[in-house]
Design a protein around this motif. Structure first.
Motif, PDB file in Angstrom:
ATOM      1  N   GLY A  34       0.372   3.804  11.709  1.00 37.68           N
ATOM      2  CA  GLY A  34      -0.713   4.811  11.750  1.00 37.68           C
ATOM      3  C   GLY A  34      -2.115   4.178  12.107  1.00 37.68           C
ATOM      4  O   GLY A  34      -2.283   3.117  11.488  1.00 37.68           O
ATOM      5  N   PRO A  35      -3.078   5.014  12.387  1.00 35.61           N
ATOM      6  CA  PRO A  35      -4.202   4.294  12.614  1.00 35.61           C
ATOM      7  C   PRO A  35      -4.985   4.626  11.405  1.00 35.61           C
ATOM      8  O   PRO A  35      -4.476   4.962  10.276  1.00 35.61           O
ATOM      9  N   LEU A  36      -6.158   3.686  11.258  1.00 35.57           N
ATOM     10  CA  LEU A  36      -7.043   3.974  10.002  1.00 35.57           C
ATOM     11  C   LEU A  36      -7.344   5.324   9.603  1.00 35.57           C
ATOM     12  O   LEU A  36      -7.435   6.095  10.682  1.00 35.57           O
ATOM     13  N   GLY A  37      -7.215   5.701   8.468  1.00 38.05           N
ATOM     14  CA  GLY A  37      -7.508   6.982   8.054  1.00 38.05           C
ATOM     15  C   GLY A  37      -6.393   7.952   8.120  1.00 38.05           C
ATOM     16  O   GLY A  37      -6.481   9.058   7.944  1.00 38.05           O
ATOM     17  N   ALA A  38      -5.124   7.316   8.304  1.00 35.87           N
ATOM     18  CA  ALA A  38      -4.253   8.372   8.596  1.00 35.87           C
ATOM     19  C   ALA A  38      -3.267   8.643   7.324  1.00 35.87           C
ATOM     20  O   ALA A  38      -2.648   9.674   7.176  1.00 35.87           O
ATOM     21  N   GLY A  39      -3.632   8.008   6.364  1.00 40.96           N
ATOM     22  CA  GLY A  39      -3.141   8.432   4.853  1.00 40.96           C
ATOM     23  C   GLY A  39      -2.113   7.410   4.648  1.00 40.96           C
ATOM     24  O   GLY A  39      -1.111   7.677   3.663  1.00 40.96           O
ATOM     25  N   LYS A  40      -1.970   5.859   5.044  1.00 37.49           N
ATOM     26  CA  LYS A  40      -0.817   4.921   4.614  1.00 37.49           C
ATOM     27  C   LYS A  40      -0.963   5.035   3.196  1.00 37.49           C
ATOM     28  O   LYS A  40       0.080   4.917   2.370  1.00 37.49           O
ATOM     29  N   THR A  41      -2.248   4.392   2.558  1.00 37.69           N
ATOM     30  CA  THR A  41      -2.516   4.153   1.178  1.00 37.69           C
ATOM     31  C   THR A  41      -2.397   5.515   0.378  1.00 37.69           C
ATOM     32  O   THR A  41      -1.624   5.251  -0.646  1.00 37.69           O
ATOM     33  N   ALA A  42      -2.575   6.612   0.741  1.00 36.59           N
ATOM     34  CA  ALA A  42      -2.640   7.809   0.063  1.00 36.59           C
ATOM     35  C   ALA A  42      -1.198   8.241  -0.181  1.00 36.59           C
ATOM     36  O   ALA A  42      -0.636   8.502  -1.227  1.00 36.59           O
ATOM     37  N   LEU A  43      -0.283   8.042   0.737  1.00 32.57           N
ATOM     38  CA  LEU A  43       1.196   7.984   0.569  1.00 32.57           C
ATOM     39  C   LEU A  43       1.885   7.204  -0.216  1.00 32.57           C
ATOM     40  O   LEU A  43       2.687   7.463  -1.178  1.00 32.57           O
ATOM     41  N   THR A  44       1.181   5.823  -0.133  1.00 41.01           N
ATOM     42  CA  THR A  44       1.583   4.730  -0.943  1.00 41.01           C
ATOM     43  C   THR A  44       1.384   5.087  -2.833  1.00 41.01           C
ATOM     44  O   THR A  44       2.028   4.683  -3.397  1.00 41.01           O
ATOM     45  N   GLN A  45       0.097   5.651  -2.908  1.00 42.39           N
ATOM     46  CA  GLN A  45      -0.217   6.187  -4.203  1.00 42.39           C
ATOM     47  C   GLN A  45       0.865   7.090  -4.610  1.00 42.39           C
ATOM     48  O   GLN A  45       1.354   7.174  -5.730  1.00 42.39           O
ATOM     49  N   GLY A  46       1.112   8.190  -3.893  1.00 44.51           N
ATOM     50  CA  GLY A  46       2.247   9.185  -4.125  1.00 44.51           C
ATOM     51  C   GLY A  46       3.489   8.317  -4.584  1.00 44.51           C
ATOM     52  O   GLY A  46       4.147   8.854  -5.558  1.00 44.51           O
ATOM     53  N   ILE A  47       3.983   7.549  -3.545  1.00 45.44           N
ATOM     54  CA  ILE A  47       5.281   6.852  -3.991  1.00 45.44           C
ATOM     55  C   ILE A  47       5.066   5.969  -5.366  1.00 45.44           C
ATOM     56  O   ILE A  47       5.921   6.179  -6.137  1.00 45.44           O
ATOM     57  N   GLY A  48       3.941   5.472  -5.682  1.00 48.85           N
ATOM     58  CA  GLY A  48       3.699   4.608  -6.660  1.00 48.85           C
ATOM     59  C   GLY A  48       3.743   5.715  -7.954  1.00 48.85           C
ATOM     60  O   GLY A  48       4.487   5.464  -9.068  1.00 48.85           O
ATOM     61  N   ALA A  49       3.260   7.044  -7.832  1.00 50.66           N
ATOM     62  CA  ALA A  49       3.190   7.909  -8.911  1.00 50.66           C
ATOM     63  C   ALA A  49       4.681   8.354  -9.084  1.00 50.66           C
ATOM     64  O   ALA A  49       5.209   8.482 -10.346  1.00 50.66           O
ATOM     65  N   GLY A  50       5.413   8.520  -7.883  1.00 50.44           N
ATOM     66  CA  GLY A  50       6.784   8.971  -8.201  1.00 50.44           C
ATOM     67  C   GLY A  50       7.670   8.155  -8.940  1.00 50.44           C
ATOM     68  O   GLY A  50       8.735   8.282  -9.386  1.00 50.44           O
TER      69      GLY A  50
END
Length: 151
Positions: A34-50
């Motif tokens: 996905g492009p910049l700002g699409a949420g890739k790092t935010a999704l990974t933060q959720g994976i990390g939390a999970g």
């Protein structure tokens, strides 16, 4: 699990990541597209939390890869944006840790799929109204079954 998701908030993006972490196994490879700002790092933060990662999950843009070992499964978070090709991926020696970890690669499409027999591609996008979308594309029967079983 539904293959298409509307992620209206940061919390929704994190929640999808937590749901993916719930079905994650050692050896899993997730390729975020996905492009910049699409949420890739935010999704990974959720994976990390999970996965129970307690330390902050931040973008590995300048270090290329970060390893978080404090969760139920180690999380390897890679930013392949600046990698020039397969030789650069080989230099990271990611295959040494993929069997025991969940490996999440931002910008990895076309570069890292060979690291695992199967992988989950997550296509993220950002609409004009600032709402993100995610399409989950399983590559292999294991991911197909897990996504179907999750509902």
């Amino acid at each position: 699990m539904n293959r298409e998701h509307v992620l209206a908030t940061l919390a929704a993006t994190h929640d999808l990541g937590r749901r993916l972490a719930a079905i994650a196994r050692p050896g899993d490879l997730l390729v975020l597209v996905g492009p910049l700002g699409a949420g890739k790092t935010a999704l990974t933060q959720g994976i990390g939390a999970g996965l129970g990662v307690r330390e902050p999950v931040t973008s590995p843009t300048f270090v290329i890869a970060r390893v978080h070992r404090d969760g139920r499964i180690p999380l390897v978070h890679v930013d392949a944006y600046r990698l020039g090709g397969h030789a650069d991926v080989d230099d990271l020696d990611l295959d040494a840790s993929t069997e025991e970890s969940v490996t999440v690669v931002e910008w990895g499409q076309g570069l890292v799929e060979q690291l695992a027999d199967e992988h989950l591609e997550v296509r993220l996008d950002r609409r004009e109204d600032d709402v993100r979308t995610a399409v989950l594309v399983p590559h292999g029967p294991g991911w197909e079954q897990r996504l179907d079983a999750l509902g």
